[in-house]
Design a protein around this motif. Structure first.
Motif, PDB file in Angstrom:
ATOM      1  N   GLY A 199       0.832  -1.208   0.000  1.00  0.00           N
ATOM      2  CA  GLY A 199       0.000   0.000   0.000  1.00  0.00           C
ATOM      3  C   GLY A 199       0.855   1.242   0.000  1.00  0.00           C
ATOM      4  O   GLY A 199       1.910   1.271  -0.632  1.00  0.00           O
ATOM      5  N   PHE A 200       0.397   2.245   0.746  1.00  0.00           N
ATOM      6  CA  PHE A 200       1.036   3.551   0.753  1.00  0.00           C
ATOM      7  C   PHE A 200       2.560   3.470   0.918  1.00  0.00           C
ATOM      8  O   PHE A 200       3.311   4.036   0.129  1.00  0.00           O
ATOM      9  CB  PHE A 200       0.434   4.389   1.886  1.00  0.00           C
ATOM     10  CG  PHE A 200       0.861   5.824   1.870  1.00  0.00           C
ATOM     11  CD1 PHE A 200       0.167   6.746   1.112  1.00  0.00           C
ATOM     12  CD2 PHE A 200       1.958   6.241   2.602  1.00  0.00           C
ATOM     13  CE1 PHE A 200       0.556   8.074   1.085  1.00  0.00           C
ATOM     14  CE2 PHE A 200       2.362   7.566   2.583  1.00  0.00           C
ATOM     15  CZ  PHE A 200       1.658   8.486   1.821  1.00  0.00           C
ATOM     16  N   TRP A 201       3.012   2.723   1.938  1.00  0.00           N
ATOM     17  CA  TRP A 201       4.439   2.744   2.255  1.00  0.00           C
ATOM     18  C   TRP A 201       5.269   2.007   1.222  1.00  0.00           C
ATOM     19  O   TRP A 201       6.385   2.419   0.908  1.00  0.00           O
ATOM     20  CB  TRP A 201       4.680   2.192   3.664  1.00  0.00           C
ATOM     21  CG  TRP A 201       4.076   3.102   4.670  1.00  0.00           C
ATOM     22  CD1 TRP A 201       2.912   2.903   5.376  1.00  0.00           C
ATOM     23  CD2 TRP A 201       4.534   4.414   5.031  1.00  0.00           C
ATOM     24  NE1 TRP A 201       2.640   4.008   6.135  1.00  0.00           N
ATOM     25  CE2 TRP A 201       3.613   4.946   5.962  1.00  0.00           C
ATOM     26  CE3 TRP A 201       5.649   5.179   4.655  1.00  0.00           C
ATOM     27  CZ2 TRP A 201       3.761   6.207   6.519  1.00  0.00           C
ATOM     28  CZ3 TRP A 201       5.798   6.441   5.215  1.00  0.00           C
ATOM     29  CH2 TRP A 201       4.865   6.943   6.134  1.00  0.00           C
ATOM     30  N   THR A 202       4.733   0.898   0.698  1.00  0.00           N
ATOM     31  CA  THR A 202       5.516   0.194  -0.318  1.00  0.00           C
ATOM     32  C   THR A 202       5.586   1.026  -1.607  1.00  0.00           C
ATOM     33  O   THR A 202       6.612   1.044  -2.275  1.00  0.00           O
ATOM     34  CB  THR A 202       4.924  -1.200  -0.616  1.00  0.00           C
ATOM     35  OG1 THR A 202       3.523  -1.071  -0.829  1.00  0.00           O
ATOM     36  CG2 THR A 202       5.163  -2.147   0.532  1.00  0.00           C
ATOM     37  N   ILE A 203       4.506   1.742  -1.932  1.00  0.00           N
ATOM     38  CA  ILE A 203       4.560   2.630  -3.108  1.00  0.00           C
ATOM     39  C   ILE A 203       5.632   3.697  -2.880  1.00  0.00           C
ATOM     40  O   ILE A 203       6.461   3.967  -3.748  1.00  0.00           O
ATOM     41  CB  ILE A 203       3.209   3.334  -3.354  1.00  0.00           C
ATOM     42  CG1 ILE A 203       2.083   2.315  -3.557  1.00  0.00           C
ATOM     43  CG2 ILE A 203       3.295   4.254  -4.561  1.00  0.00           C
ATOM     44  CD1 ILE A 203       0.723   2.971  -3.745  1.00  0.00           C
ATOM     45  N   LEU A 204       5.609   4.273  -1.667  1.00  0.00           N
ATOM     46  CA  LEU A 204       6.544   5.357  -1.367  1.00  0.00           C
ATOM     47  C   LEU A 204       7.995   4.879  -1.484  1.00  0.00           C
ATOM     48  O   LEU A 204       8.833   5.549  -2.102  1.00  0.00           O
ATOM     49  CB  LEU A 204       6.264   5.899   0.040  1.00  0.00           C
ATOM     50  CG  LEU A 204       7.051   7.141   0.430  1.00  0.00           C
ATOM     51  CD1 LEU A 204       6.771   8.281  -0.537  1.00  0.00           C
ATOM     52  CD2 LEU A 204       6.714   7.566   1.854  1.00  0.00           C
ATOM     53  N   VAL A 205       8.283   3.708  -0.906  1.00  0.00           N
ATOM     54  CA  VAL A 205       9.642   3.154  -0.979  1.00  0.00           C
ATOM     55  C   VAL A 205      10.073   3.024  -2.447  1.00  0.00           C
ATOM     56  O   VAL A 205      11.171   3.446  -2.829  1.00  0.00           O
ATOM     57  CB  VAL A 205       9.698   1.778  -0.279  1.00  0.00           C
ATOM     58  CG1 VAL A 205      10.923   0.999  -0.714  1.00  0.00           C
ATOM     59  CG2 VAL A 205       9.691   1.950   1.231  1.00  0.00           C
TER      60      VAL A 205
END
Lengths: 270, 304
Positions: A137-143
């Motif tokens: 989700g959000f954090w994996t996209i951001l990484v």
């Protein structure tokens, strides 16, 4: 070669160049035009008539504005992180000689040189191996976004650093500025346009990415993913409104930056 | 326009020597301090994932996300995907190759015009090269659906000229896919080429003319070799992403124009992780091999 021939060849190259530019800009014209399309059906592939309705109700299609907001939030954070990390890295690479420097250079270049599908799937493989397949989700996209922006940002800032005359810094040191003062008063202002360009580039890369995001997004829907989904179901004209707004927003940023540069270069030095 | 130089790895070559001064060892320490965070990031989220991609490609393909995968050193995954998807693999490389050549043909005159003929329009033209980036990649590709569509005047005109059969189409053909690829990656060719050409001293060309070289000879012997770093960088920045792309094939093509990216994406979506990983690794290896051969032949070893 005669003068006439030279004149002809001069204009020929320029003419071809302008034609290629038109080729590059044609889809943009279409996007702007279609944002005013009074679309007759969801799967309409033509201009049915002029209307301002799409501009009055940009958020009408379900989930469109939510996806834009998610993309903007991710792009802002990714830009901040990637530009910060890239600035550190660019300084180390352009200003210091150390063992393994060539290796670091190659490592920085590699993400740029691997196809998106490979980078996206390798990140997915990592997240799956780490048992995070359920919490994409959000954090994996951001990484992922920080990762692919990083290389482009490093190259941009490094190019700016490479163009600086090191004697300017030496002069500051000769004038009894310490290392920190030199950095703050001389180096940083000179590098800043490069950092700004890197940030702009990172933002647009992040906002625009589909392939890597799609693999690592889980249930989240970014704007490109929304467009992708819409392409299968029928594209609401409001998508073109968003495209048009993005285009003119970014264009005005570039124009403001350019005018600012010009004004600054006219100021007397001192 | 620092953005233009930024995208060009070739343009960044030749960093200046570090300012001389005492304390060489301290400088090394500073460098390591600066690098600690970004290098950790690159290592954890780029190197480690590549390793885990390779190991995923060797998992037992009968596993699933729910039941977990067993590491069985399944080299057969590679033989299976090579047998099943060789056609898409070859097609991806061919399409990307044609698009790259088309990009060179279109980008060289444009970059040359911006560098030497544009005068005070130079910055405006550079902005016009980057500007399409500002609308989304996907939206622009969708608008090619309209431009090349069956009802659009381009297709109509070609039918009227009888270049196209009465029931011929542009959309959903290999032509549309290659057009999309060429279009989408063209700026990545223009910018590094421009960065290289901009550095060429126009006096060198005048010298060529003074020495009785024809404009063509001057171009071939002086300008072209000097722009080689930009050409190499541009080729890599167009060919590599084009070979892995599947957006153009999906939106502008038909099922028989599928590229390897489509296959990898579909395999991941279908949960066949080991096969998908094996295909990704194969694509990466193929591209790396081609790039190494190309760089060696082009003779520019120092790219970064």
């Amino acid at each position: 070669m005669t003068r006439l021939g030279r004149c002809l060849s001069d204009h020929l190259v320029l003419g071809i160049g302008v034609l290629v530019l038109l080729y590059l800009l044609t889809p943009v014209f279409v996007v702007v035009l279609m944002s005013f399309n009074d679309q007759a059906s969801r799967i309409s592939y033509q201009f049915d008539g002029f209307t301002l309705d799409n501009w009055r109700s940009p958020c009408e299609p379900n989930g469109l504005c939510e996806s834009v907001s998610l993309s903007i939030r991710i792009a802002l954070l990714a830009t901040l992180a990637a530009t910060g990390l890239a600035t550190l890295m660019a300084f180390a690479l352009a200003r210091h000689r150390f063992r393994g420097r060539a290796g670091v250079n190659v490592l920085t270049f590699l993400p740029m040189a691997s196809p998106e599908i490979v980078m996206g799937s390798s990140l997915l493989a990592l997240f799956v191996t780490a048992g995070m397949a359920g919490s994409l989700g959000f954090w994996t996209i951001l990484v992922a976004h920080i990762l692919f922006c990083l290389s482009f940002a490093v190259v941009t800032i490094k190019a700016r650093l490479a163009g600086l005359d090191p004697r300017l810094e030496q002069a500051a040191m000769d004038l009894y500025a310490n290392e920190w003062q030199t950095f703050r008063k001389v180096t940083l202002p000179l590098v800043f346009p490069g950092i700004l360009a890197a940030a702009l580039l990172s933002f647009s890369l992040s906002f625009d990415d589909f392939i890597i995001t799609n693999l690592n997004a889980g249930q989240e829907v970014t704007f490109p993913m929304y467009v992708w989904g819409a392409a299968q179901r029928g594209v609401p004209p409001q998508i073109n409104v968003v495209g048009t707004i993005m285009f003119f927003a970014a264009l005005s940023l570039v124009v403001i930056g350019e005018l600012n540069n010009r004004r600054r270069s006219r100021l007397p030095k001192g | 326009m620092s953005l233009a130089h930024g995208i060009a790895p070739g343009g960044a070559a030749g960093a200046p020597a570090a300012p001389p001064g005492p304390g060489g060892r301290r400088r090394t320490r500073t460098a390591l301090l600066l690098l600690a965070l970004p290098l950790t990031w690159l290592f954890v989220f780029f190197v480690v994932p590549l390793v885990s991609l390779v190991s995923t490609s060797l998992y037992d393909p009968t596993g699933s996300l729910e039941s977990g995968y067993a590491m069985t050193g399944e080299v057969r995954n590679y033989l299976v995907v090579l047998g099943d998807y060789r056609e898409q693999l070859v097609r991806s490389l061919v399409y990307a190759g044609i698009a790259t050549v088309a990009c060179i043909a279109l980008a060289y005159p444009l970059a040359y015009a911006i560098a030497f003929k544009a005068g005070r329009w130079r910055n405006l033209m550079l902005v016009a090269v980057i500007a399409p980036f500002f609308t989304s990649f996907l939206i622009r590709t969708l608008s090619w659906q309209l431009i090349l569509g069956d009802q659009a005047w381009i297709a109509d005109g070609l039918r009227w000229l009888q270049v196209l059969d009465a029931d011929g189409r542009l959309l959903s053909t290999p032509f549309a896919v290659v057009t999309g690829l060429t279009y989408n990656f063209l700026p990545f060719m223009v910018l590094p080429l421009y960065a290289s050409l901009e550095k060429v001293d126009p006096r060198l060309m005048e010298a060529g003319a003074d020495l009785y070289a024809s404009p063509f000879t001057t171009f071939r012997k002086v300008t072209l070799p000097l722009s080689l770093p930009g050409l190499v960088a541009g080729t890599l920045l167009t060919f590599i992403p084009a070979a892995g792309d599947y957006i153009n094939a999906e939106l502008l093509g038909n099922p028989s124009t599928q590229m390897i990216g489509n296959v990898i994406q579909n395999l991941f979506e279908g949960g066949s992780y080991p096969e998908a990983a094996a295909l990704s690794v194969t694509l990466m290896l193929l591209i790396t091999a081609m790039v190494l051969v190309y760089i060696r032949r082009a003779g520019t070893e120092e790219l970064v």
